[in-house]
Design an enzyme around this catalytic site. Structure first.
Site, PDB file in Angstrom:
ATOM      1  N   HIS A 271      -9.562   1.141   4.683  1.00 38.43           N
ATOM      2  CA  HIS A 271      -8.299   1.402   5.402  1.00 38.43           C
ATOM      3  C   HIS A 271      -8.583   2.384   6.546  1.00 38.43           C
ATOM      4  CE1 HIS A 271      -4.244   2.777   6.268  1.00 38.43           C
ATOM      5  NE2 HIS A 271      -3.819   1.682   5.678  1.00 38.43           N
TER       6      HIS A 271
ATOM      7  N   GLU B 212      -7.159   4.922   7.487  1.00 44.09           N
ATOM      8  CA  GLU B 212      -7.044   6.338   7.105  1.00 44.09           C
ATOM      9  C   GLU B 212      -8.313   6.809   6.392  1.00 44.09           C
ATOM     10  OE1 GLU B 212      -3.293   5.876   5.093  1.00 44.09           O
ATOM     11  OE2 GLU B 212      -2.383   5.371   7.025  1.00 44.09           O
TER      12      GLU B 212
ATOM     13  N   GLY C 203       4.941   1.423   4.801  1.00 49.58           N
ATOM     14  CA  GLY C 203       6.306   1.960   4.706  1.00 49.58           C
ATOM     15  C   GLY C 203       7.282   1.030   4.004  1.00 49.58           C
TER      16      GLY C 203
ATOM     17  N   GLU D 231      -5.611  -4.678  10.681  1.00 54.79           N
ATOM     18  CA  GLU D 231      -4.594  -3.658  10.883  1.00 54.79           C
ATOM     19  C   GLU D 231      -4.911  -2.859  12.147  1.00 54.79           C
ATOM     20  OE1 GLU D 231      -2.487  -2.496   7.084  1.00 54.79           O
ATOM     21  OE2 GLU D 231      -4.348  -1.379   7.049  1.00 54.79           O
TER      22      GLU D 231
ATOM     23  N   SER E 236       3.271  -1.836  10.565  1.00 55.83           N
ATOM     24  CA  SER E 236       4.723  -1.808  10.774  1.00 55.83           C
ATOM     25  C   SER E 236       5.406  -3.154  10.508  1.00 55.83           C
ATOM     26  CB  SER E 236       5.040  -1.297  12.186  1.00 55.83           C
ATOM     27  OG  SER E 236       4.569   0.028  12.340  1.00 55.83           O
TER      28      SER E 236
ATOM     29  N   ASN F  64       0.867  -1.184   0.000  1.00 59.79           N
ATOM     30  CA  ASN F  64       0.000   0.000   0.000  1.00 59.79           C
ATOM     31  C   ASN F  64       0.902   1.233   0.000  1.00 59.79           C
ATOM     32  OD1 ASN F  64      -1.929   1.951   0.373  1.00 59.79           O
ATOM     33  ND2 ASN F  64      -2.276   1.494   2.547  1.00 59.79           N
TER      34      ASN F  64
ATOM     35  N   GLY G 275       2.184   2.520  10.642  1.00 56.03           N
ATOM     36  CA  GLY G 275       3.148   3.614  10.465  1.00 56.03           C
ATOM     37  C   GLY G 275       3.801   4.090  11.745  1.00 56.03           C
TER      38      GLY G 275
ATOM     39  N   LYS H 153       0.083   4.231  -0.379  1.00 57.79           N
ATOM     40  CA  LYS H 153      -0.624   5.441   0.090  1.00 57.79           C
ATOM     41  C   LYS H 153      -0.332   6.591  -0.884  1.00 57.79           C
ATOM     42  CE  LYS H 153      -0.030   3.753   4.745  1.00 57.79           C
ATOM     43  NZ  LYS H 153      -0.206   4.019   6.151  1.00 57.79           N
TER      44      LYS H 153
HETATM   45  C1  PEP Z   1      -0.722   0.389   5.958  1.00 58.27           C
HETATM   46  O1  PEP Z   1      -0.476   1.139   5.041  1.00 58.27           O
HETATM   47  O2  PEP Z   1      -1.840  -0.048   6.094  1.00 58.27           O
HETATM   48  C2  PEP Z   1       0.339  -0.004   6.879  1.00 58.27           C
HETATM   49  C3  PEP Z   1       0.178  -1.092   7.568  1.00 58.27           C
HETATM   50  O3  PEP Z   1       1.432   0.812   6.951  1.00 58.27           O
HETATM   51  P1  PEP Z   1       2.815   0.481   7.706  1.00 58.27           P
HETATM   52  O4  PEP Z   1       3.291  -0.843   7.180  1.00 58.27           O
HETATM   53  O5  PEP Z   1       3.726   1.600   7.334  1.00 58.27           O
HETATM   54  O6  PEP Z   1       2.526   0.415   9.169  1.00 58.27           O
END
Ligand code: PEP
Length: 252
Positions: free
Chosen positions: A95, A97, A234, A167, A212, A10, A173, A12
């Protein structure tokens, strides 16, 4: 039950044409375990270019969002019909966000899940609790409240064609990953919740962990019996790390 293992990138609102070029070049050559699928979800403007570049048979293109309507006066929105023109096979929906920044409700997300399925695009349905909700021991209630509207909208049988990404919001993040044991316990709960509706379907649904995930922690997380891969933010922007994760992941 042997479920496929799935790794989702992802991006983003990150990345550029150079990353499209570098990532697709690397992923076209990546050695994947035969039961592993990789899904790359760049921002909308990069879908068309990425679609022409990806050649690996187990690497697919995904979008990060979509509108539940097929066309019309919805300025700034993207329909499934448009996504299909660029060989998009998956779409991330719900998601955290989208839920927190854009106030998408579980009912609206359920409508998007339904629209994606109707057009043959596989939804990657994201669910997860906040830090406060976990501290208040509300995790299971929250996950159930996020899942139930989708079950009500599409019916449990349709979960045959859905991927779920658990998640925890506090892990996205932040560098704070859920421990493999904590993630497994929550995945087990999700599977039990689905199982109360249909055991066979619950057994088949791929459950991904996101929050993460990186090259150091992915093996322990993905080795858990109810974790069928991951959704990465990330780490999915780093060509070396992401391709390493994809090639070290073992299928179930
Ligand atoms: C995400 O984009 O849903 C995500 C899990 O990001 P990260 O891996 O950076 O925590």
């Amino acid at each position: 039950m042997n479920r496929r293992t799935i790794v989702v990138a992802n991006w983003k609102m990150n990345g550029n044409l150079n990353l499209v070029e570098e990532m697709s070049k690397r992923l076209n050559q990546v050695q994947l375990d035969e039961s592993v699928d990789v899904i790359v979800c760049p921002s909308f403007p990069y879908l068309a270019t990425m679609a022409t570049k990806l050649t690996h048979k187990n690497v697919y293109l995904g979008a990060q969002n979509m509108n539940a309507q097929t066309k019309g006066a919805f300025t700034g929105e993207i329909s499934t019909t448009m996504l299909q023109e660029f060989a998009v096979k998956y779409v991330i929906l719900g998601h955290s966000e989208r839920r927190s920044i854009y106030q998408e409700t579980s009912v609206e997300i359920a409508q998007k899940v339904s629209a994606a399925l109707n057009s043959g695009i596989t939804p990657i349905l994201c669910i997860g609790e906040s830090a406060d909700q976990r501290t208040a021991e509300q995790t299971e209630t929250i996950l159930a409240a996020q899942l139930q509207p989708v079950i009500d909208e599409i019916g449990i049988e349709k979960f045959n064609e859905v991927v779920i990404a658990y998640e925890p919001v506090w892990a996205i993040g932040t560098g704070k990953t859920a421990s493999p044991e904590m993630a497994q316990a929550t995945h087990q709960y999700i599977r039990q919740f689905l199982s109360a509706n249909n055991t066979e379907i619950a057994d088949k649904v791929p459950l991904l962990y996101g929050g993460s995930v990186n090259a150091q922690n992915c093996e322990a997380l993905f080795a858990q019996p109810d974790i069928d891969g991951g959704l990465l933010g990330g780490a999915s922007l780093k060509v070396d790390e992401f391709s390493q994760i994809c090639s070290t992941v073992k299928g179930s």
